[in-house]
Design a protein around this motif. Structure first.
Motif, short mmCIF file in Angstrom:
data_model
loop_
_atom_site.label_atom_id
_atom_site.label_comp_id
_atom_site.label_asym_id
_atom_site.label_seq_id
_atom_site.Cartn_x
_atom_site.Cartn_y
_atom_site.Cartn_z
N ARG A 52 44.00 75.51 9.06
CA ARG A 52 44.16 76.84 8.48
C ARG A 52 43.17 77.05 7.35
NH1 ARG A 52 48.09 80.14 10.28
NH2 ARG A 52 48.49 81.90 8.93
N TYR A 53 43.05 76.05 6.45
CA TYR A 53 42.03 76.12 5.41
C TYR A 53 40.66 76.33 6.05
CZ TYR A 53 44.42 74.65 1.02
OH TYR A 53 45.18 74.58 -0.12
N LYS A 54 40.38 75.53 7.06
CA LYS A 54 39.07 75.58 7.72
C LYS A 54 38.80 76.98 8.29
CE LYS A 54 36.55 73.21 11.41
NZ LYS A 54 36.63 72.10 12.36
N ILE A 63 31.16 78.25 -0.36
CA ILE A 63 32.26 77.29 -0.23
C ILE A 63 32.06 76.51 1.06
CG2 ILE A 63 34.76 77.02 0.13
CD1 ILE A 63 34.18 78.08 -2.60
N LYS A 64 32.23 75.20 0.97
CA LYS A 64 32.18 74.37 2.17
C LYS A 64 33.36 73.42 2.13
CE LYS A 64 29.19 71.15 4.70
NZ LYS A 64 30.20 70.21 5.10
N LEU A 65 34.25 73.54 3.12
CA LEU A 65 35.36 72.60 3.24
C LEU A 65 34.80 71.28 3.75
CD1 LEU A 65 38.54 72.45 3.15
CD2 LEU A 65 38.47 72.90 5.59
N PHE A 77 44.36 65.18 1.72
CA PHE A 77 43.81 66.01 0.67
C PHE A 77 42.80 66.95 1.29
CE2 PHE A 77 44.99 62.01 -1.36
CZ PHE A 77 45.87 62.48 -2.33
N TYR A 78 42.66 68.13 0.69
CA TYR A 78 41.73 69.14 1.21
C TYR A 78 40.70 69.42 0.13
CZ TYR A 78 45.82 69.50 4.17
OH TYR A 78 46.88 69.20 4.99
N GLU A 79 39.44 69.11 0.44
CA GLU A 79 38.37 69.19 -0.54
C GLU A 79 37.38 70.28 -0.17
OE1 GLU A 79 38.44 66.21 1.47
OE2 GLU A 79 39.29 64.71 0.14
N ILE A 80 36.89 70.98 -1.19
CA ILE A 80 35.81 71.94 -0.99
C ILE A 80 34.66 71.59 -1.93
CG2 ILE A 80 37.22 73.85 -0.14
CD1 ILE A 80 37.14 75.07 -2.96
N PHE A 144 47.13 82.68 1.12
CA PHE A 144 47.00 83.25 -0.23
C PHE A 144 45.97 82.48 -1.05
CE2 PHE A 144 48.19 83.62 -4.72
CZ PHE A 144 48.13 85.00 -4.85
N ILE A 145 46.02 81.16 -1.00
CA ILE A 145 45.05 80.34 -1.72
C ILE A 145 43.63 80.69 -1.28
CG2 ILE A 145 44.18 77.97 -2.03
CD1 ILE A 145 47.23 77.11 -1.69
N CYS A 146 43.45 80.82 0.01
CA CYS A 146 42.12 81.14 0.55
C CYS A 146 41.70 82.54 0.16
CB CYS A 146 42.11 80.95 2.05
SG CYS A 146 42.27 79.22 2.55
N ASP A 147 42.63 83.48 0.10
CA ASP A 147 42.30 84.84 -0.36
C ASP A 147 41.85 84.81 -1.81
OD1 ASP A 147 42.86 85.98 2.08
OD2 ASP A 147 44.81 86.82 1.47
N VAL A 148 42.49 84.00 -2.65
CA VAL A 148 42.07 83.87 -4.04
C VAL A 148 40.67 83.27 -4.12
CG1 VAL A 148 42.55 82.67 -6.22
CG2 VAL A 148 44.42 83.78 -4.97
#
Length: 154
Positions: A52-54, A63-65, A77-80, A144-148
């Motif tokens: 979903r983050y991707k 931004i690069k995941l 963990f999810y890193e960008i 929501f996090i991704c929209d921010v």
């Protein structure tokens, strides 16, 4: 120092001395064994959160995941990596969304202190952020996090 990876204080990533992680207790072992019962569901959910983050961040400029092959890996963990991490930090802070900067380069740690240039670890240490990664996150929270992050909420 010995029980907390050689860190100077809990919760930071400054390593002044050599140390290991020797904080695992019997109670933690019991809880860990009990969690095996729903391990497959937890793995599926964590992989779904990453995907979903991707999907949400794939078209966000600057931004690069950090990629994970979820066929073989379950990213806990999810890193960008961010062109402008301060802008992202400010946006996440405004909405009280937790994050952490990535580790500073290991060669710069006092306990290691290796001279030289390490452009990749230096870049990741300066440009990288860990995003919320709780197993309890919902897809709506990820959205929501991704929209921010993509400035849709500002």
């Amino acid at each position: 120092y010995l029980k907390d990876f050689g860190r100077e204080a809990g919760g930071n990533d400054i390593h002044n001395k050599f140390g290991i992680n020797s904080k695992f207790t019997d109670l933690q072992a019991i809880i860990g064994l009990a969690q095996f019962e729903d391990l497959e569901q937890r793995i599926h959910h964590k992989r779904s959160l990453f995907e979903r983050y991707k999907a949400n961040l794939s078209k966000v400029d600057g931004i690069k995941l950090v990629e994970n092959d979820t066929r073989y890996v379950t990213p806990w963990f999810y890193e960008i990596l961010c062109d402008n991490p301060q802008k992202i930090k400010d946006a996440l802070t405004k909405f009280e969304i937790g994050f952490r900067p990535m580790y500073p380069p290991i060669n710069s740690q006092k306990s290691v202190n290796v001279e030289g240039k390490f452009p990749v670890s230096t870049y990741v240490g300066k440009q990288g952020l860990w995003l919320p990664s709780s197993s309890n996150l919902t897809m709506q929270q990820i959205d929501f996090i991704c929209d921010v992050i993509s400035q849709k909420q500002l």
